[in-house]
Design a protein around this motif. Sequence first.
Motif, short mmCIF file in Angstrom:
data_model
loop_
_atom_site.label_atom_id
_atom_site.label_comp_id
_atom_site.label_asym_id
_atom_site.label_seq_id
_atom_site.Cartn_x
_atom_site.Cartn_y
_atom_site.Cartn_z
N ASP A 9 44.06 19.45 81.85
CA ASP A 9 44.57 20.81 82.03
C ASP A 9 46.06 20.69 82.33
N ILE A 10 46.89 20.99 81.32
CA ILE A 10 48.34 20.89 81.52
C ILE A 10 48.84 22.22 82.09
N GLY A 11 49.29 22.19 83.32
CA GLY A 11 49.81 23.41 83.94
C GLY A 11 51.30 23.27 84.21
N ILE A 70 42.28 18.92 75.52
CA ILE A 70 43.48 19.31 76.26
C ILE A 70 43.64 20.83 76.22
N GLY A 71 43.74 21.44 77.39
CA GLY A 71 44.05 22.86 77.50
C GLY A 71 45.52 22.98 77.83
N ALA A 72 46.28 23.70 77.00
CA ALA A 72 47.74 23.72 77.15
C ALA A 72 48.26 25.15 77.24
N PRO A 73 49.34 25.33 78.00
CA PRO A 73 49.82 26.68 78.28
C PRO A 73 50.77 27.22 77.22
N GLY A 74 50.29 27.50 76.03
CA GLY A 74 51.17 28.05 75.01
C GLY A 74 50.45 28.17 73.69
N PRO A 75 51.15 28.64 72.67
CA PRO A 75 50.51 28.78 71.36
C PRO A 75 50.31 27.43 70.68
N PRO A 87 55.69 27.75 77.23
CA PRO A 87 56.64 28.68 77.85
C PRO A 87 57.27 28.16 79.14
N ASN A 88 56.52 27.36 79.93
CA ASN A 88 57.04 26.95 81.23
C ASN A 88 57.42 25.48 81.35
N ILE A 89 57.26 24.72 80.27
CA ILE A 89 57.64 23.30 80.32
C ILE A 89 58.58 23.03 79.15
N PRO A 90 59.85 22.70 79.47
CA PRO A 90 60.80 22.53 78.37
C PRO A 90 60.55 21.26 77.56
N GLY A 91 61.04 21.25 76.33
CA GLY A 91 61.04 20.03 75.53
C GLY A 91 59.83 19.80 74.65
N TRP A 92 58.95 20.80 74.54
CA TRP A 92 57.72 20.56 73.80
C TRP A 92 57.67 21.26 72.44
N LYS A 93 58.79 21.83 72.03
CA LYS A 93 58.80 22.58 70.79
C LYS A 93 58.34 21.68 69.63
N ASP A 94 57.41 22.20 68.84
CA ASP A 94 56.94 21.51 67.62
C ASP A 94 56.49 20.07 67.87
N ASP A 112 43.75 23.03 72.62
CA ASP A 112 43.64 24.48 72.49
C ASP A 112 44.41 25.12 73.63
N ASN A 113 44.63 26.40 73.49
CA ASN A 113 45.26 27.19 74.54
C ASN A 113 44.39 27.15 75.81
#
Length: 326
Positions: A9-11, A70-75, A87-94, A112-113
């Motif tokens: 669970d990535i928070g 893995i449950g992740a906080p974003g799309p 949205p809340n952890i920088p550096g993960w784009k794409d 998944d979300n």
Amino acid sequence: MKRAAIGIDIGGTNVKLGLVDERGRVLLRDTFRTEHARSRTEMLDKLASHIAVLAAEARTRGLRLSGVGIGAPGPIDVERGYVYFFPNIPGWKDTPLKKILEKRLRLPVFVDNDANAMALGESLFGAGRPSAGSGRAARNIIFLTLGTGVGGGLVIGGKLFHGSTFSAAEIGHMVVDPAGPLCACGNRGCIEAFVGNGYFVREVRSRLQKEKSILRRWVKEGKELTPKLVQEAAKQGDAFSKAQWKRTGERLGTFLAGLANLLNPERIVLGGGIALGGELVLAPVRAALKKKAFPIASRFVKVVPAVLGNDAGLVGAAALALSKRS
Ligand SMILES: [Zn+2]
């Protein structure tokens, strides 16, 4: 051989990991602070090493690992396990998270979300399980987590419903009043802006100026105004607090009546801060739902609290792997 999976669970604050058995029980836990991984590379390294420890433990216990969920906080692109951004952890784009981890770990990885993962976890191991009376697991579930934001998940025909581009079930951002309060998403009057923790607390604070309540004294004494405090006051018989829960429950129940007409679910599962109100909020939710939904839908649906509590994210993430046939 018994099966198990590793749930993650990535928070925004903590990353929680756990070895979860096929019945949804957490056998082992592990955690690290999100900020301690200062970059995406560091986070991936940390994930890989913590997963390796849990995987070794699964082997020692004679468990067959179905994979890592893995449950992740974003799309997320769920098919490719691809993170668009957090949205809340920088550096993960794409980030092709599934591809990267599968290569390193040689285990199947499912992403998944986080709200979707929680919905699946509740469906398989929590509020969707066969209840004493019915003896049948619920196949159609609406899940809502009422926190700072309002997250949602839909389980339809026993499976998560993702929509065409994996963005379905953003239940919190259905507009119920175009002239309503501003929502974090930029629209006005989303249901989140009415029943999220922030609105709940703001509404209590503004009404409190004019009304009598034990909360006034508690706030003066320095207690933080939270849904939990309002629950405490209601439990002690405070009329103002009881009325606040009733109002929130009626609003939510009216909203859920529309969803019940749309999806005709067996269960509506409510988790998060506002759900702490228990029967104080659930009773008016049920009453409003009964009044506003078509009887054919409302007679059938049960509105129940989430049961996995703090483990919902972890167990839900593991459920992503456990629900796959292997
Ligand atoms: Zn919104």
